[in-house]
Write a protein that holds these residues in place. Sequence first.
Motif, PDB file in Angstrom:
ATOM      1  N   THR A   1      36.142  46.493  27.440  1.00  0.00           N
ATOM      2  CA  THR A   1      36.545  47.843  27.026  1.00  0.00           C
ATOM      3  C   THR A   1      37.414  48.471  28.110  1.00  0.00           C
ATOM      4  N   VAL A   2      38.240  49.446  27.683  1.00  0.00           N
ATOM      5  CA  VAL A   2      39.050  50.194  28.649  1.00  0.00           C
ATOM      6  C   VAL A   2      38.849  51.684  28.391  1.00  0.00           C
ATOM      7  N   ALA A   3      38.758  52.465  29.462  1.00  0.00           N
ATOM      8  CA  ALA A   3      38.707  53.923  29.332  1.00  0.00           C
ATOM      9  C   ALA A   3      40.135  54.440  29.456  1.00  0.00           C
ATOM     10  N   ILE A   4      40.592  55.191  28.445  1.00  0.00           N
ATOM     11  CA  ILE A   4      41.983  55.667  28.481  1.00  0.00           C
ATOM     12  C   ILE A   4      42.039  57.191  28.381  1.00  0.00           C
ATOM     13  N   ARG A   5      43.090  57.753  29.021  1.00  0.00           N
ATOM     14  CA  ARG A   5      43.247  59.216  28.979  1.00  0.00           C
ATOM     15  C   ARG A   5      44.723  59.590  28.932  1.00  0.00           C
ATOM     16  N   PHE A   6      44.983  60.775  28.367  1.00  0.00           N
ATOM     17  CA  PHE A   6      46.340  61.304  28.261  1.00  0.00           C
ATOM     18  C   PHE A   6      46.338  62.643  28.994  1.00  0.00           C
ATOM     19  N   PRO A   7      46.654  62.634  30.285  1.00  0.00           N
ATOM     20  CA  PRO A   7      46.502  63.874  31.070  1.00  0.00           C
ATOM     21  C   PRO A   7      47.529  64.931  30.655  1.00  0.00           C
ATOM     22  N   ASN A   8      47.099  66.191  30.771  1.00  0.00           N
ATOM     23  CA  ASN A   8      47.958  67.295  30.348  1.00  0.00           C
ATOM     24  C   ASN A   8      48.433  68.098  31.559  1.00  0.00           C
ATOM     25  N   HIS A   9      49.331  67.496  32.311  1.00  0.00           N
ATOM     26  CA  HIS A   9      49.938  68.203  33.436  1.00  0.00           C
ATOM     27  C   HIS A   9      51.384  67.749  33.472  1.00  0.00           C
ATOM     28  N   LYS A  10      52.305  68.704  33.574  1.00  0.00           N
ATOM     29  CA  LYS A  10      53.697  68.307  33.361  1.00  0.00           C
ATOM     30  C   LYS A  10      54.209  67.291  34.391  1.00  0.00           C
ATOM     31  N   ILE A  11      53.697  67.337  35.604  1.00  0.00           N
ATOM     32  CA  ILE A  11      54.168  66.385  36.621  1.00  0.00           C
ATOM     33  C   ILE A  11      53.762  64.960  36.264  1.00  0.00           C
ATOM     34  N   ILE A  12      52.496  64.755  35.989  1.00  0.00           N
ATOM     35  CA  ILE A  12      52.072  63.377  35.692  1.00  0.00           C
ATOM     36  C   ILE A  12      52.657  62.915  34.365  1.00  0.00           C
ATOM     37  N   ARG A  13      52.852  63.830  33.433  1.00  0.00           N
ATOM     38  CA  ARG A  13      53.465  63.421  32.158  1.00  0.00           C
ATOM     39  C   ARG A  13      54.917  62.969  32.372  1.00  0.00           C
ATOM     40  N   SER A  14      55.632  63.663  33.234  1.00  0.00           N
ATOM     41  CA  SER A  14      57.024  63.237  33.432  1.00  0.00           C
ATOM     42  C   SER A  14      57.079  61.905  34.186  1.00  0.00           C
ATOM     43  N   ILE A  15      56.107  61.641  35.038  1.00  0.00           N
ATOM     44  CA  ILE A  15      56.067  60.330  35.722  1.00  0.00           C
ATOM     45  C   ILE A  15      55.721  59.234  34.705  1.00  0.00           C
ATOM     46  N   LEU A  16      54.693  59.476  33.900  1.00  0.00           N
ATOM     47  CA  LEU A  16      54.261  58.463  32.914  1.00  0.00           C
ATOM     48  C   LEU A  16      55.384  58.108  31.939  1.00  0.00           C
ATOM     49  N   LYS A  17      56.206  59.090  31.602  1.00  0.00           N
ATOM     50  CA  LYS A  17      57.302  58.829  30.657  1.00  0.00           C
ATOM     51  C   LYS A  17      58.391  57.961  31.262  1.00  0.00           C
TER      52      LYS A  17
END
Length: 319
Positions: free
Chosen positions: A118-134
């Motif tokens: 199994t894997v634990a997954i998350r979609f963080p809601n902070h604009k900095i980490i979102r722009s890095i992830l993209k």
Amino acid sequence: MKNIYSNIFSFNNKTLNKTINILKKGNVVGLPTETVYGLAGNAYSKESVKMIYRLKKRPRFNPLIVHFSSYKEAEKEVILNENFFKLYKKICPGPITFVLKKRLNSKIHPSVTVNMKTVAIRFPNHKIIRSILKKIDFPLAMPSANLSTRVSPINAENVSEEFKKKVKMIIDGGKSKIGIESTVIDLTNKPKILRPGIISPNQIKKILGSNVKIGAQNSKLKSPGLLKKHYSPGIPIFLNKKLFDTNHAFITFGKKHKNNSNYFNLSKKSNLKEAAAKLYEILRKIKRLKYEKIYIVKIPNQEIGIAINDRLKRAANKK
Ligand code: AMP
Ligand code: MG
């Protein structure tokens, strides 16, 4: 004001590119999220994951949460299901982590999940980490940026003080708004909350339209959120205390308390969300002021109070 922390950087195009380069090289960075700050590395890379465990002194049996920008990326690694989409639509990006079945062809390094299926997954809601992830083509393995068993960091300075120069780059994204770790829910079977958080059992129940179990009893899962001792400021804590005169630090909740200098109020308005957001900040402050004991009043065990009590109980545990 001069930045006395040479490894803390503000976010701009230059530091964004630098962060991405560090991650691509298999190194780690400290990043802000809405829950707490994380220590991030490439979830596909054995070296990055190893570095995370080593820096945190994290026991090797504790799996890491993997972060994505959207379900489309997560879909490549795990099997998404109906309950996932119901919660995703209402909450994500946001402070909830889903445990799901890992795909056989997933590229997530086995050490991230300590060889579990199994894997634990998350979609963080902070604009900095979102722009890095993209901008990157790999997900981020990212536990909280603190030494194992210690209090989670809610700002860049907390991270810098914890790891000193061992972490070369920490991005300053201000104070984490939520201030405690995500709710973790296992969706591989009947929904079960493994770690309480701001997203409460009632809220989840409403969204799923079905009951949700709480606790990890009978589970073989071993993870840091389930360790008895965790979130500890390194000072003895005594729970459910009635107000009395003491020279020790006293954590209070609600308006009826005095303003003594050794009293630290989680929320004068008796607001549990505010209390959760202030909890780690107050624990750190008390430690900084060199108090030797912490007393704390009873916190209502409902909604977000369940998450606060979970952290307090484990912070108070001596083992
Ligand atoms: P942390 O990132 O330190 O805030 O904690 C990670 C949390 O993720 C733990 O408390 C676990 O409950 C959870 N976790 C991570 N991976 C898994 C997994 N594969 N199965 C169950 N729980 C997990
Ligand atoms: Mg943690």
